[in-house]
Each structure stands twice: as structure tokens, then as C-alpha cells.
Design a protein around this motif. Structure first.
Motif, PDB file in Angstrom:
ATOM      1  N   ILE A 192     -52.811  29.908  15.531  1.00 35.29           N
ATOM      2  CA  ILE A 192     -53.252  30.400  14.974  1.00 35.29           C
ATOM      3  C   ILE A 192     -53.507  32.146  15.516  1.00 35.29           C
ATOM      4  N   PHE A 193     -53.393  32.489  16.659  1.00 40.27           N
ATOM      5  CA  PHE A 193     -53.569  34.218  17.575  1.00 40.27           C
ATOM      6  C   PHE A 193     -52.125  34.555  16.233  1.00 40.27           C
ATOM      7  N   TYR A 194     -51.013  34.144  16.520  1.00 45.41           N
ATOM      8  CA  TYR A 194     -50.000  34.573  16.674  1.00 45.41           C
ATOM      9  C   TYR A 194     -50.323  34.981  14.570  1.00 45.41           C
ATOM     10  N   ASP A 195     -50.399  34.370  14.069  1.00 51.54           N
ATOM     11  CA  ASP A 195     -50.768  34.353  12.275  1.00 51.54           C
ATOM     12  C   ASP A 195     -51.604  35.956  12.113  1.00 51.54           C
ATOM     13  N   LEU A 196     -52.603  35.915  13.236  1.00 47.53           N
ATOM     14  CA  LEU A 196     -53.612  37.059  12.910  1.00 47.53           C
ATOM     15  C   LEU A 196     -53.228  38.636  14.053  1.00 47.53           C
ATOM     16  N   GLU A 197     -51.969  38.250  14.973  1.00 48.91           N
ATOM     17  CA  GLU A 197     -51.250  39.030  14.992  1.00 48.91           C
ATOM     18  C   GLU A 197     -52.400  39.253  16.359  1.00 48.91           C
ATOM     19  N   LEU A 198     -53.481  38.553  16.903  1.00 46.35           N
ATOM     20  CA  LEU A 198     -53.938  38.755  17.805  1.00 46.35           C
ATOM     21  C   LEU A 198     -53.003  38.788  18.882  1.00 46.35           C
ATOM     22  N   ILE A 199     -51.952  38.166  19.289  1.00 48.27           N
ATOM     23  CA  ILE A 199     -50.889  38.307  20.756  1.00 48.27           C
ATOM     24  C   ILE A 199     -49.397  38.753  19.543  1.00 48.27           C
ATOM     25  N   ASP A 200     -48.392  39.243  20.682  1.00 42.78           N
ATOM     26  CA  ASP A 200     -47.657  39.834  20.155  1.00 42.78           C
ATOM     27  C   ASP A 200     -46.595  38.366  20.105  1.00 42.78           C
ATOM     28  N   LYS A 201     -45.307  38.227  19.932  1.00 51.14           N
ATOM     29  CA  LYS A 201     -43.912  37.491  19.962  1.00 51.14           C
ATOM     30  C   LYS A 201     -43.796  37.149  21.590  1.00 51.14           C
ATOM     31  N   MET A 202     -43.733  37.577  22.136  1.00 52.23           N
ATOM     32  CA  MET A 202     -44.227  38.085  23.734  1.00 52.23           C
ATOM     33  C   MET A 202     -44.511  36.794  24.704  1.00 52.23           C
ATOM     34  N   GLN A 203     -45.908  37.160  23.752  1.00 47.87           N
ATOM     35  CA  GLN A 203     -47.150  36.309  24.873  1.00 47.87           C
ATOM     36  C   GLN A 203     -46.942  34.881  23.688  1.00 47.87           C
ATOM     37  N   THR A 204     -46.637  34.663  22.455  1.00 48.17           N
ATOM     38  CA  THR A 204     -46.914  33.368  22.044  1.00 48.17           C
ATOM     39  C   THR A 204     -45.550  32.654  22.770  1.00 48.17           C
ATOM     40  N   SER A 205     -44.099  33.286  23.174  1.00 49.57           N
ATOM     41  CA  SER A 205     -43.366  32.675  23.464  1.00 49.57           C
ATOM     42  C   SER A 205     -43.825  31.959  25.531  1.00 49.57           C
ATOM     43  N   ALA A 206     -44.550  33.091  25.932  1.00 50.69           N
ATOM     44  CA  ALA A 206     -44.942  32.678  26.552  1.00 50.69           C
ATOM     45  C   ALA A 206     -45.960  31.643  26.399  1.00 50.69           C
ATOM     46  N   VAL A 207     -47.042  30.727  25.620  1.00 44.93           N
ATOM     47  CA  VAL A 207     -48.089  29.891  25.963  1.00 44.93           C
ATOM     48  C   VAL A 207     -47.026  29.126  25.593  1.00 44.93           C
ATOM     49  N   LEU A 208     -46.086  28.924  24.670  1.00 45.20           N
ATOM     50  CA  LEU A 208     -45.795  27.836  24.132  1.00 45.20           C
ATOM     51  C   LEU A 208     -44.256  27.413  25.507  1.00 45.20           C
ATOM     52  N   LEU A 209     -44.043  28.249  26.200  1.00 49.07           N
ATOM     53  CA  LEU A 209     -43.292  27.423  27.283  1.00 49.07           C
ATOM     54  C   LEU A 209     -44.086  27.144  28.203  1.00 49.07           C
ATOM     55  N   ALA A 210     -45.566  27.777  28.325  1.00 51.04           N
ATOM     56  CA  ALA A 210     -46.252  26.776  29.598  1.00 51.04           C
ATOM     57  C   ALA A 210     -46.835  25.869  29.075  1.00 51.04           C
ATOM     58  N   SER A 211     -47.241  25.786  27.589  1.00 49.29           N
ATOM     59  CA  SER A 211     -47.465  24.282  26.853  1.00 49.29           C
ATOM     60  C   SER A 211     -46.853  23.371  27.179  1.00 49.29           C
TER      61      SER A 211
END
Length: 392
Positions: A348-367
Motif C-alpha cells: 500500500i505504501f509503495y503504491d501511494l509512493e510513501l516509500i521508494d523501491k529501496m525501502q520496499t525491498s528492505a521491508v520485504l527482506l525484513a518480513s
């Protein structure tokens, strides 16, 4: 449908079928395996933006079914068995969680959306862990489930309100959207009250919503009608679709007690194909090179640490509950691997452009990492702390 889309759908169907077996062999949660499979697909067959509309459609449908099931799986009978004092105590657990999550996002100089990420709780992976350890049968396991359910509901509520503020700012438009949200819940509440009265007068109507296994599958059809009705109502009020789907499932669970057949049937359809498509498509947003970046790895480790620290802060209030003190570490650990909800929030945050691709990758890796290490730590601690419970 283009040939390119047909190829990707075929590869996704293969992944949806084989990944549960492969993930089990690798001791990974199925969702983690599906995300990795998506990364493999996009690494081997890269595609341009907006070239896979059919894949996006199936992914969005899987997302909605996932959130509907998340609401449908909430067992309100567990809440009814709680005393008012105990219920309020479990809700208050998430006050220090929110405070610490907000402080950590500020201290680490991250966007406020990371406060929601650190706060996130979800029951998706905890339930099978409790079932595997046979703690699901214990009083502690039931209380931990209730606390996690409360956290999941609060996560969606906070996500909705803060995304509205992010989109419209502190303006009259934000106030209007929050008012729409309040109207949404009031109308739904009144509708469910009326439906409950109707079912009390004519209990035979329940079969229309709950009957499965017949030739017409009226229960399944009714649930899809409810799902899309709530999504459409949310769309009219300009509320996030995910909220409509989640509330639809939650309201159905509140009204219909004997929903096990529907839950199994709809879960079979969702988890059998559409939900894996969603997780695979999430993996297709990143590559292995993204995960190997130093900034991504460091941020992922910070997210994992923050997830645990914020949940550990919440357990302080449980010192005043009936949960034994030596089990509070299990509570903090059990709340720290919300795999499904983390993927949902990051999407949701990525689609809303609140976080960028690098941060999305970090959240996915953390999850994914937290979904691997925290269940193992939980089981190891449970075997030591609760030897009398015959923990497996």
C-alpha cells in the motif's frame, strides 16, 4: 490477454502449485517461498511497467480476498469471553507499541510510514506456529491470539487514517475523508444489526450465506457479493479498497457464527491460487540485486530490531494481566513476525509512493527474515519456558 501475460500467468500457476512443497522442504513459510519465486521470475523474464495488466488484475483480486479472509478469520467469540477489564488491558498494550514505533521512526530519521510498519501486527503466520507447537489448545495460546487480533485491527485502522492524512494533508479534505470513514462504519454497523434481526426472525436465511458444497454454492456466491459490495461502498466514499474488504470479512464473522464451511471453501479458493498470485507479484517488484544492496540489508535489520523492540515495550503492561511474567518474552516474539500484514502495508505504501523501491525491498527482506527467525526463536523459548505444556 497477450502472449506475454499468458506466459506469466502460466509461470505463476506453476509457482502457486509447487512452492508450498518446496517451501516446506526449505523450512520456509509458503508466502516467503512465493515472494522468492516472484523475484526469480522477474530476474529471468524481466518485463516493462504496465505490460501485465491481467497479472495485476489477478494480484489485486488475491489481495482483496486475502484481506477479506483476514477479517473473516477473526473469532469474536474469543472477545466475548473476556472481561471488560482484560479486554481494555489487551488494547492498551498497543499504546506503548505505538509510542516506541513512532519514536524509532523519528530517531532513525525515517518517514512516518515506518511507524506503521514497526507497529504492524498480524495473525497470519502466528496461528500455524501456535498450532504446530500445540499451544493453540492452551490458555496462553488463546490469549496471545486475541492480543494479535486486536493488533491486526488497530494496524488496519491506523493505516487507513494515516494514509488519508498523507494523501490530503491536514486539510478539510482529510476531515471529510475521516468523516466518510465514520459514516462507512456506522452504516455497516446498522446494516449488520438489521441483518441480525432478520436472521433471528427467519433463521433459514443463514443457509443462503453459509451453505457450501451444493451445486450452486450459494454460500460462496454470497460471500463474493459481500466482498465486492463492501469494496464498492468503500470506493464510493473514497476509502481504501483494502479497508472495505477487511471490514466486510470482519462484519460477516461478527454476524455468522457457523462460518467454518465458508471459511474453508473460500480459503481454498484464495490460498489455492489468488493469494499466491498476490505474493508472487509482490516479489516481481524487486530483484535479488535489490536485496544485496548494503542500504537495503541495513534497513531490513533495523526494521527487524524495531519490530521486536516496539512489541517488547507493549508487554510491560501485561505485567498487570493474568499472563505469567516468564511468558511475556513469548508474547513479544509472537507479535514480531507479521509476514502477511507487513507485505500488505509495504504494498500500500509503495503504491501511494510513501516509500521508494529501496525501502520496499528492505521491508520485504525484513518480513521474510523475521518470518524465518522469530518462529524458530518462539518455538525454542516455548520449549524451555513451558515444559509442562508439552510444546512440540
Amino acid at each position: 490477454m497477450t502472449e506475454h501475460e499468458a506466459l506469466f500467468l502460466f509461470l505463476m500457476a506453476i509457482g502457486a502449485f509447487f512452492m508450498p512443497f518446496i517451501s516446506k522442504r526449505l523450512l520456509l513459510p509458503a508466502a516467503v517461498g512465493e515472494i522468492i519465486y516472484g523475484i526469480v521470475i522477474v530476474s529471468v523474464l524481466p518485463h516493462g511497467e504496465n505490460q501485465l495488466e491481467m497479472v495485476e488484475y489477478f494480484s489485486a483480486l488475491g489481495f482483496l480476498i486475502l484481506m477479506y479472509l483476514a477479517g473473516l478469520e477473526i473469532d469474536f467469540d474469543r472477545f466475548r469471553d473476556l472481561s471488560r477489564k482484560e479486554f481494555l488491558l489487551y488494547v492498551s498494550v498497543f499504546i506503548p507499541v505505538a509510542v516506541v514505533a513512532w519514536y524509532l521512526s523519528f530517531y532513525l530519521n525515517l518517514h512516518w510510514s515506518f511507524a506503521i510498519i514497526f507497529f504492524t501486527s498480524g495473525i497470519g503466520l502466528l496461528f500455524p506456529v501456535l498450532r504446530d507447537t500445540e499451544l493453540i489448545k492452551t490458555d496462553f495460546g488463546q490469549k496471545l491470539l486475541i492480543i494479535t487480533m486486536i493488533g491486526e485491527i488497530l494496524t488496519l485502522a491506523g493505516l487507513t487514517i494515516f494514509t488519508i492524512i498523507s494523501k490530503y494533508g491536514y486539510t478539510i479534505n482529510s476531515a471529510r475523508q475521516i468523516l466518510y470513514l465514520a459514516v462507512f462504519f456506522i452504516v455497516i454497523y446498522l446494516f449488520m444489526k438489521i441483518l441480525k434481526v432478520a436472521l433471528w426472525w427467519k433463521p433459514n436465511l443463514q443457509s443462503v450465506f453459509l451453505e457450501v458444497g451444493n451445486t450452486t454454492e450459494t454460500g460462496m456466491r454470497a460471500n463474493f457479493v459481500i466482498l465486492f459490495a463492501f469494496v464498492a461502498f468503500a470506493a464510493v466514499l473514497e476509502i481504501a479498497f483494502v479497508v472495505g474488504a477487511f471490514v466486510g470479512g470482519m462484519m460477516f464473522a461478527l454476524v455468522f457464527a457457523g462460518r467454518d464451511g465458508v471459511l474453508d471453501k473460500l480459503g481454498g479458493v484464495g490460498y489455492g491460487f489468488f493469494i499466491p498470485i498476490f505474493f508472487i507479484s509482490v516479489g516481481m517488484r524487486v530483484t535479488f540485486d535489490d536485496f544485496l544492496q548494503k542500504d537495503v540489508i541495513l534497513l531490513a535489520l533495523l526494521i527487524i530490531t524495531s519490530l521486536f523492540l516496539s512489541k517488547a515495550a507493549g508487554t510491560i503492561l501485561l505485567l498487570f494481566s493474568s499472563i505469567p511474567k516468564q511468558k511475556l518474552l513469548l508474547v513479544a516474539t509472537g507479535l514480531s513476525f507479521p509476514l502477511t500484514m507487513l507485505v500488505v502495508v509495504s504494498s500500500i505504501f509503495y503504491d501511494l509512493e510513501l516509500i521508494d523501491k529501496m525501502q520496499t525491498s528492505a521491508v520485504l527482506l525484513a518480513s521474510m527474515i523475521s518470518a524465518i527467525i522469530f518462529p524458530w526463536i518462539f518455538k525454542a523459548f516455548a520449549a524451555v519456558i513451558m515444559p509442562d505444556e508439552d510444546v512440540r
